[in-house]
Design a protein around this motif. Structure first.
Motif, PDB file in Angstrom:
ATOM      1  N   ASP A 124       0.832  -1.208   0.000  1.00  0.00           N
ATOM      2  CA  ASP A 124       0.000   0.000   0.000  1.00  0.00           C
ATOM      3  C   ASP A 124       0.866   1.257   0.000  1.00  0.00           C
ATOM      4  O   ASP A 124       0.595   2.212  -0.729  1.00  0.00           O
ATOM      5  CB  ASP A 124      -0.941   0.016   1.208  1.00  0.00           C
ATOM      6  CG  ASP A 124      -2.017  -1.052   1.137  1.00  0.00           C
ATOM      7  OD1 ASP A 124      -2.236  -1.626   0.040  1.00  0.00           O
ATOM      8  OD2 ASP A 124      -2.648  -1.321   2.188  1.00  0.00           O
ATOM      9  N   ALA A 125       1.930   1.246   0.821  1.00  0.00           N
ATOM     10  CA  ALA A 125       2.809   2.408   0.906  1.00  0.00           C
ATOM     11  C   ALA A 125       3.563   2.631  -0.403  1.00  0.00           C
ATOM     12  O   ALA A 125       3.670   3.763  -0.881  1.00  0.00           O
ATOM     13  CB  ALA A 125       3.791   2.241   2.062  1.00  0.00           C
ATOM     14  N   VAL A 126       4.065   1.566  -1.000  1.00  0.00           N
ATOM     15  CA  VAL A 126       4.796   1.693  -2.268  1.00  0.00           C
ATOM     16  C   VAL A 126       3.877   2.221  -3.358  1.00  0.00           C
ATOM     17  O   VAL A 126       4.277   3.064  -4.168  1.00  0.00           O
ATOM     18  CB  VAL A 126       5.444   0.352  -2.671  1.00  0.00           C
ATOM     19  CG1 VAL A 126       5.911   0.366  -4.113  1.00  0.00           C
ATOM     20  CG2 VAL A 126       6.612   0.030  -1.748  1.00  0.00           C
ATOM     21  N   ALA A 127       2.650   1.760  -3.378  1.00  0.00           N
ATOM     22  CA  ALA A 127       1.695   2.230  -4.394  1.00  0.00           C
ATOM     23  C   ALA A 127       1.348   3.703  -4.199  1.00  0.00           C
ATOM     24  O   ALA A 127       1.114   4.429  -5.170  1.00  0.00           O
ATOM     25  CB  ALA A 127       0.429   1.377  -4.359  1.00  0.00           C
ATOM     26  N   ALA A 128       1.350   4.171  -2.950  1.00  0.00           N
ATOM     27  CA  ALA A 128       0.895   5.531  -2.657  1.00  0.00           C
ATOM     28  C   ALA A 128       1.997   6.583  -2.600  1.00  0.00           C
ATOM     29  O   ALA A 128       1.736   7.757  -2.830  1.00  0.00           O
ATOM     30  CB  ALA A 128       0.143   5.532  -1.325  1.00  0.00           C
ATOM     31  N   ILE A 129       3.226   6.175  -2.309  1.00  0.00           N
ATOM     32  CA  ILE A 129       4.304   7.146  -2.075  1.00  0.00           C
ATOM     33  C   ILE A 129       5.288   7.139  -3.246  1.00  0.00           C
ATOM     34  O   ILE A 129       5.987   6.154  -3.471  1.00  0.00           O
ATOM     35  CB  ILE A 129       5.065   6.812  -0.770  1.00  0.00           C
ATOM     36  CG1 ILE A 129       4.110   6.791   0.418  1.00  0.00           C
ATOM     37  CG2 ILE A 129       6.204   7.795  -0.549  1.00  0.00           C
ATOM     38  CD1 ILE A 129       4.712   6.205   1.677  1.00  0.00           C
ATOM     39  N   PRO A 130       5.366   8.239  -3.983  1.00  0.00           N
ATOM     40  CA  PRO A 130       6.368   8.315  -5.059  1.00  0.00           C
ATOM     41  C   PRO A 130       7.777   8.115  -4.496  1.00  0.00           C
ATOM     42  O   PRO A 130       8.127   8.667  -3.458  1.00  0.00           O
ATOM     43  CB  PRO A 130       6.201   9.731  -5.612  1.00  0.00           C
ATOM     44  CG  PRO A 130       4.808  10.115  -5.225  1.00  0.00           C
ATOM     45  CD  PRO A 130       4.561   9.439  -3.911  1.00  0.00           C
ATOM     46  N   GLY A 131       8.554   7.267  -5.143  1.00  0.00           N
ATOM     47  CA  GLY A 131       9.919   7.002  -4.711  1.00  0.00           C
ATOM     48  C   GLY A 131      10.052   5.878  -3.716  1.00  0.00           C
ATOM     49  O   GLY A 131      11.160   5.501  -3.338  1.00  0.00           O
TER      50      GLY A 131
END
Length: 163
Positions: A124-131
């Motif tokens: 979820d974090a990887v999908a939502a946070i650029p970089g």
């Protein structure tokens, strides 16, 4: 007394057999590849182990001039972390902790990478946070996620180093 000695010898033999069997099973069990998963907007498709190491050790902080690197690491005791420590860092858990304490103490970083308590949280974090970037077992990679190649091969291909 003789019965105790025989029981002791039998128990010792059982322990030796169990240790040997554990070693054989550990060698024959297939290792699961770790996938390096990044946010879809990350401007990289292939990465070297050296660059991946720099990212997770806080030495590389930007993908490009306007996109910071946001590493997420799994907690102590997880298979993902064990592989990262063994293959990528070549450190024990204690050495890793000392590394980050020193880095923060010297003001070279504010803290170690964020902890992703579950692969679901990491996804979820990887999908939502650029970089954002994380490493997880291939079975936990969501459909359509951006997975980086390492020196060319993808997880599951010959020569892939994160096992």
């Amino acid at each position: 007394m003789l019965v105790r000695q025989q029981a002791y010898k039998l128990a010792l033999l059982c322990i030796i057999v169990a240790i040997g069997l554990h070693g054989v099973l550990a060698q024959t069990m297939p290792r699961t590849d770790l996938a390096v998963v990044v946010n879809p907007h990350t401007p990289v498709d292939d990465i070297s182990l050296a660059d991946l190491r720099k990212i997770f050790l806080g030495e590389r902080q930007f993908w490009s001039s306007n996109m910071p690197v946001v590493p997420l690491i799994r907690p102590q005791g997880t298979p993902e972390r064990e592989v990262i420590l063994r293959v990528l860092f070549k450190m024990t858990e204690i050495e890793y902790k000392k590394y980050w304490i020193t880095k923060v103490f010297r003001a070279e970083a504010t803290n170690e990478p964020a902890m992703a308590l579950t692969n679901s949280f990491a996804n979820d974090a990887v999908a939502a946070i650029p970089g954002a970037i994380t490493c997880e077992t291939t079975k936990d990679v969501p459909h359509g996620a951006k997975v980086l190649r390492i020196y060319g091969p993808k997880p599951g291909e010959q020569g892939y180093p994160l096992r």
